[in-house]
Motif scaffolding. Sequence first.
Motif, PDB file in Angstrom:
ATOM      1  N   LYS A   1      -1.656   5.305   7.575  1.00 36.40           N
ATOM      2  CA  LYS A   1      -2.653   5.280   8.653  1.00 36.40           C
ATOM      3  C   LYS A   1      -3.911   6.055   8.275  1.00 36.40           C
ATOM      4  N   ARG A   2      -3.815   6.881   7.213  1.00 33.88           N
ATOM      5  CA  ARG A   2      -4.946   7.728   6.858  1.00 33.88           C
ATOM      6  C   ARG A   2      -5.971   6.962   6.027  1.00 33.88           C
ATOM      7  N   GLU A   3      -7.236   7.374   6.162  1.00 33.37           N
ATOM      8  CA  GLU A   3      -8.272   6.765   5.340  1.00 33.37           C
ATOM      9  C   GLU A   3      -8.566   7.702   4.187  1.00 33.37           C
ATOM     10  N   ARG A   4      -8.304   7.266   2.978  1.00 35.16           N
ATOM     11  CA  ARG A   4      -8.539   8.103   1.799  1.00 35.16           C
ATOM     12  C   ARG A   4      -9.934   7.791   1.291  1.00 35.16           C
ATOM     13  N   ARG A   5     -10.829   8.747   1.451  1.00 36.40           N
ATOM     14  CA  ARG A   5     -12.238   8.473   1.149  1.00 36.40           C
ATOM     15  C   ARG A   5     -12.670   8.985  -0.224  1.00 36.40           C
TER      16      ARG A   5
ATOM     17  N   ILE B   1     -15.845   2.681   1.957  1.00 34.16           N
ATOM     18  CA  ILE B   1     -14.441   2.335   1.706  1.00 34.16           C
ATOM     19  C   ILE B   1     -14.129   0.939   2.262  1.00 34.16           C
ATOM     20  N   ASN B   2     -14.680   0.652   3.424  1.00 38.23           N
ATOM     21  CA  ASN B   2     -14.287  -0.603   4.111  1.00 38.23           C
ATOM     22  C   ASN B   2     -15.137  -1.810   3.764  1.00 38.23           C
TER      23      ASN B   2
ATOM     24  N   SER C   1     -16.884   6.445   5.043  1.00 37.76           N
ATOM     25  CA  SER C   1     -15.968   5.454   5.584  1.00 37.76           C
ATOM     26  C   SER C   1     -16.503   4.036   5.347  1.00 37.76           C
TER      27      SER C   1
ATOM     28  N   TYR D   1       0.842  -1.196   0.000  1.00 34.08           N
ATOM     29  CA  TYR D   1       0.000   0.000   0.000  1.00 34.08           C
ATOM     30  C   TYR D   1       0.883   1.253   0.000  1.00 34.08           C
TER      31      TYR D   1
END
Length: 246
Positions: free
Chosen positions: A233-237, A245-246, A242, A11
Amino acid sequence: MSLIEHIHTDYLPKHIAIIMDGNGRWAKQKGLLRTVGHENGTKSVRQTVESSAELGIKNLTLYAFSTENWNRPKLEVQTLMKLLVSSLKKEIKTLQKNDIKLNAIGCLNELPQKAQKELLEVIEKTKNNNRMCLTLALSYGSREELINTVKKISIKVKNNIISPENIDESVINEHLYTQNLPDVDLLIRTSGEQRISNFLLWQIAYAELYFTKVLWPDFTKEHLYEAIIEYQKRERRFGKTSEQIN
Ligand code: IPE
Ligand code: IPE
Ligand code: MG
């Protein structure tokens, strides 16, 4: 566990861009000339380039000289241009050894002849390398790039090569200096300043921004690892939720 072991290799950012800032302040703190700061900054360039390639980063873009930097004292500009030429001469070996292709963006025709010649030579010699693409932003300004892009597209519209209805993101991308590069995933700026300073405005639309107080000549591969670890560690939306994304 060492820092590098915290990096997930599946990643990685595909494109890291760095605003290498703080050479002058680094020198001033030591009672040295600003130009000594620039000289020491080249060590950080080498370390960042080599460790990015070793990690598996495919694209690294370094902001080395802005269109606005021409307004600095003549002597400083001259020193920076001389450093560019000597670094290119010296680092061609590093590029070849690490299978790195050199690329350049900006108003390259405004650079001194010697620098242009050296740059084109290294670009030519490294054109078949493909572990990583290293792009130097030289005499680069994002607004200038956008003006240039609009001009190129306008000429094609005028000559009926492109019709206005068909102008989309990909058409813009193809006419930017960065035409073959993917969008920036991670933008790093050193020295504590939290601004973009006319760098890749279009290309950083969805980049993760990372600011560090470290001055560029003090920037080491560990600092690069820290930035990548934070990025991961960041969530790129990208505008989604959220949950999507998951
Ligand atoms: C970055 O360091 C190098 C260039 C902009 C060419 P600076 O020279 O901007 O250093 P500071 O910001 O004055 O400390
Ligand atoms: C941005 O740094 C340009 C480069 C790193 C080459 P500057 O030091 O020129 O930016 P400002 O003037 O502080 O915004
Ligand atoms: Mg600066």
